[in-house]
Design an enzyme around this catalytic site. Structure first.
Site, PDB file in Angstrom:
ATOM      1  N   ARG A 212      49.378  61.506  52.851  1.00  0.00           N
ATOM      2  CA  ARG A 212      50.538  61.662  51.977  1.00  0.00           C
ATOM      3  C   ARG A 212      50.609  60.495  51.000  1.00  0.00           C
ATOM      4  O   ARG A 212      50.061  59.420  51.254  1.00  0.00           O
ATOM      5  CB  ARG A 212      51.824  61.736  52.795  1.00  0.00           C
ATOM      6  CG  ARG A 212      51.860  62.874  53.803  1.00  0.00           C
ATOM      7  CD  ARG A 212      53.134  62.824  54.620  1.00  0.00           C
ATOM      8  NE  ARG A 212      53.226  63.914  55.591  1.00  0.00           N
ATOM      9  CZ  ARG A 212      52.751  63.865  56.818  1.00  0.00           C
ATOM     10  NH1 ARG A 212      52.168  62.745  57.265  1.00  0.00           N
ATOM     11  NH2 ARG A 212      52.859  64.895  57.631  1.00  0.00           N
ATOM     12  N   LYS A 237      55.172  60.337  58.569  1.00  0.00           N
ATOM     13  CA  LYS A 237      56.358  61.191  58.418  1.00  0.00           C
ATOM     14  C   LYS A 237      56.914  61.608  59.772  1.00  0.00           C
ATOM     15  O   LYS A 237      58.135  61.662  59.962  1.00  0.00           O
ATOM     16  CB  LYS A 237      55.991  62.435  57.598  1.00  0.00           C
ATOM     17  CG  LYS A 237      57.159  63.366  57.329  1.00  0.00           C
ATOM     18  CD  LYS A 237      56.733  64.553  56.495  1.00  0.00           C
ATOM     19  CE  LYS A 237      57.905  65.497  56.252  1.00  0.00           C
ATOM     20  NZ  LYS A 237      57.503  66.668  55.440  1.00  0.00           N
ATOM     21  N   HIS A 305      51.536  66.510  46.390  1.00  0.00           N
ATOM     22  CA  HIS A 305      51.329  66.970  47.768  1.00  0.00           C
ATOM     23  C   HIS A 305      50.258  68.048  47.839  1.00  0.00           C
ATOM     24  O   HIS A 305      49.685  68.288  48.908  1.00  0.00           O
ATOM     25  CB  HIS A 305      52.645  67.499  48.345  1.00  0.00           C
ATOM     26  CG  HIS A 305      52.655  67.560  49.844  1.00  0.00           C
ATOM     27  ND1 HIS A 305      52.776  66.441  50.634  1.00  0.00           N
ATOM     28  CD2 HIS A 305      52.546  68.613  50.697  1.00  0.00           C
ATOM     29  CE1 HIS A 305      52.745  66.796  51.910  1.00  0.00           C
ATOM     30  NE2 HIS A 305      52.611  68.108  51.974  1.00  0.00           N
ATOM     31  N   ARG A 308      46.976  66.829  49.211  1.00  0.00           N
ATOM     32  CA  ARG A 308      46.895  66.878  50.679  1.00  0.00           C
ATOM     33  C   ARG A 308      46.570  68.293  51.136  1.00  0.00           C
ATOM     34  O   ARG A 308      45.715  68.490  52.003  1.00  0.00           O
ATOM     35  CB  ARG A 308      48.228  66.409  51.273  1.00  0.00           C
ATOM     36  CG  ARG A 308      48.383  66.603  52.778  1.00  0.00           C
ATOM     37  CD  ARG A 308      49.675  65.942  53.235  1.00  0.00           C
ATOM     38  NE  ARG A 308      50.091  66.314  54.588  1.00  0.00           N
ATOM     39  CZ  ARG A 308      49.625  65.763  55.696  1.00  0.00           C
ATOM     40  NH1 ARG A 308      48.689  64.834  55.614  1.00  0.00           N
ATOM     41  NH2 ARG A 308      50.072  66.132  56.873  1.00  0.00           N
ATOM     42  N   HIS A 331      49.436  66.660  61.665  1.00  0.00           N
ATOM     43  CA  HIS A 331      50.332  67.781  61.962  1.00  0.00           C
ATOM     44  C   HIS A 331      50.433  67.963  63.470  1.00  0.00           C
ATOM     45  O   HIS A 331      49.433  68.094  64.169  1.00  0.00           O
ATOM     46  CB  HIS A 331      49.813  69.072  61.333  1.00  0.00           C
ATOM     47  CG  HIS A 331      49.935  69.104  59.848  1.00  0.00           C
ATOM     48  ND1 HIS A 331      48.889  68.804  59.001  1.00  0.00           N
ATOM     49  CD2 HIS A 331      50.988  69.381  59.051  1.00  0.00           C
ATOM     50  CE1 HIS A 331      49.287  68.905  57.746  1.00  0.00           C
ATOM     51  NE2 HIS A 331      50.562  69.253  57.755  1.00  0.00           N
ATOM     52  N   TYR A 340      48.941  74.747  55.482  1.00  0.00           N
ATOM     53  CA  TYR A 340      48.089  73.940  54.620  1.00  0.00           C
ATOM     54  C   TYR A 340      46.638  74.400  54.640  1.00  0.00           C
ATOM     55  O   TYR A 340      45.804  73.836  53.956  1.00  0.00           O
ATOM     56  CB  TYR A 340      48.139  72.479  55.063  1.00  0.00           C
ATOM     57  CG  TYR A 340      49.472  71.831  54.831  1.00  0.00           C
ATOM     58  CD1 TYR A 340      49.728  71.108  53.666  1.00  0.00           C
ATOM     59  CD2 TYR A 340      50.494  71.955  55.754  1.00  0.00           C
ATOM     60  CE1 TYR A 340      50.944  70.525  53.443  1.00  0.00           C
ATOM     61  CE2 TYR A 340      51.728  71.370  55.542  1.00  0.00           C
ATOM     62  CZ  TYR A 340      51.951  70.660  54.385  1.00  0.00           C
ATOM     63  OH  TYR A 340      53.170  70.084  54.175  1.00  0.00           O
TER      64      TYR A 340
END
Length: 366
Positions: A212, A237, A305, A308, A331, A340
């Site tokens: 990120r 995050k 983003h 990513r 994740h 993603y």
């Protein structure tokens, strides 16, 4: 039985003293109201359903938010603290004068609908400015957590959290934006022409690693091990530290960034900005330049983003397992990871052809 007395100010005060319960009192304008309240309260005590609501009646949403910002928000990440302050201002504007006891599910639902319809804000010609579903979901998340803290930690007597009893706006579908080879080439060429080389390094590292933007710009030299080809992320995050492997290209980009001769000696940030008024250097804020470059290249719909997104999708296309990809990207949820990892349809077509050829070969051999 409750004791009901007339006060010097001509109101009626009801006092209930019952074994096993704290003394409870409330003042009313009429004697009948005092008697009705006393009967209801004593009945709730007998049934074990009584909740002392005095604190909830006196504490307004505005005051509760002030306490929340002072006691709860400081324990959150800096970005979440900023978000809490911004959303608290919105909640105070709409609900600040309500007591906590007065915020019913109906009141919370009306706040939701007003925000979604944009009735609380007008554009240049006087029309409403609707908020996105995700924005309103975050507003309600803060309001709901405020009530959870008030009930569980502050001892505020409320029968239930009103936000838990209303519908939340449907989450927006995950973005499915992939960069074409031409778009990637345009972006990389444009950022390479910018006077500050850190912009090129940051964009290239995002495409190589799937990190990120905040993870990249917050990196310090001690976190990057070029010999072992890894980056140790301490603050992420989802708050779980992780180690990101580096491709050969990523190693060269980091080496160029770390050994750049313009690097100042007063910071160990790899991507640093100019000193602030307090003399401290903070991470390089590349967003204004990034937005201008996107517009100039006709790629305004591309978000950082998406770098990513592109990197993680390429890991999947390269044959990495879900566990391997999640170890790199951080994740925790496989469902979230799938947002993603959108495989290109043309790549799937090629693999289908390969599978069909293998099958036909097996049939012929049989």
């Amino acid at each position: 039985m409750a004791t009901i007395v007339k006060t010097p100010s001509a109101t009626w005060k009801a006092v209930i003293r019952k074994t096993g319960w704290p003394t409870t009192a409330k003042t009313f304008r009429t004697k009948r109201d005092a008697e009705d309240w006393s009967r209801r309260t004593e009945d709730e005590m007998v049934r074990g359903a009584y909740i002392q609501r005095a604190g909830a009646d006196r504490l307004t949403v505005a005051d509760a938010l002030t306490r929340y910002l002072a006691e709860i928000t400081p324990s959150k990440r800096p970005s979440s603290q900023v978000s809490d302050r911004q959303r608290s201002a919105i909640l105070t504007k709409h609900l600040g004068k309500y007591s906590l006891a007065a915020v019913t599910p109906e009141v919370a639902a009306k706040f939701r609908d007003v925000r979604l319809a944009g009735e609380d804000r007008k554009d240049d010609i006087g029309g409403p400015v609707p908020r996105s579903n995700d924005t309103v979901r975050l507003d309600l998340a803060l309001l709901g957590h405020l009530f959870t803290i008030a009930i569980k930690e502050w001892g505020i007597g409320l029968p239930a959290n009103p936000v838990m009893n209303i519908r939340r706006p449907t989450p927006a579908p995950g973005r499915n934006r992939r960069l074409s080879a031409g778009e990637e080439a345009k972006l990389l060429k444009a950022v390479a022409l910018h006077s500050n080389p850190m912009l090129r390094w940051i964009v290239s590292i995002a495409l190589e690693t799937g990190m990120r933007s905040s993870e990249i710009t917050g990196l310090r030299r001690m976190q990057v091990d070029l010999d072992r080809r890894i980056v140790r992320l301490l603050e992420t995050k989802n708050t779980t530290p992780r180690t990101v492997p580096l491709s050969k290209d990523a190693v060269e980009i980091f080496r160029e960034a770390i050994t750049h001769p313009v690097r100042p000696i007063d910071t160990d940030l790899i991507f640093f900005g100019e000193p602030g008024r307090d003399g401290k250097r903070r991470p390089y804020n590349f967003n204004p330049v990034w937005l201008n470059i996107k517009r100039e290249q006709g790629l305004a719909d591309v978000r950082f983003h998406d770098m990513r997104h592109e990197a993680v999708s390429r890991f999947v296309e390269a044959g990495f397992s879900d566990q391997e990809v999640s170890a790199i990207s951080g994740h925790k949820s496989m469902q979230m990871l799938k947002r993603y990892t959108h495989l290109r349809a043309e790549d799937l077509v090629a693999r289908m052809d390969e599978a069909a050829l293998r099958h036909r070969g097996q049939v012929r051999e049989a």
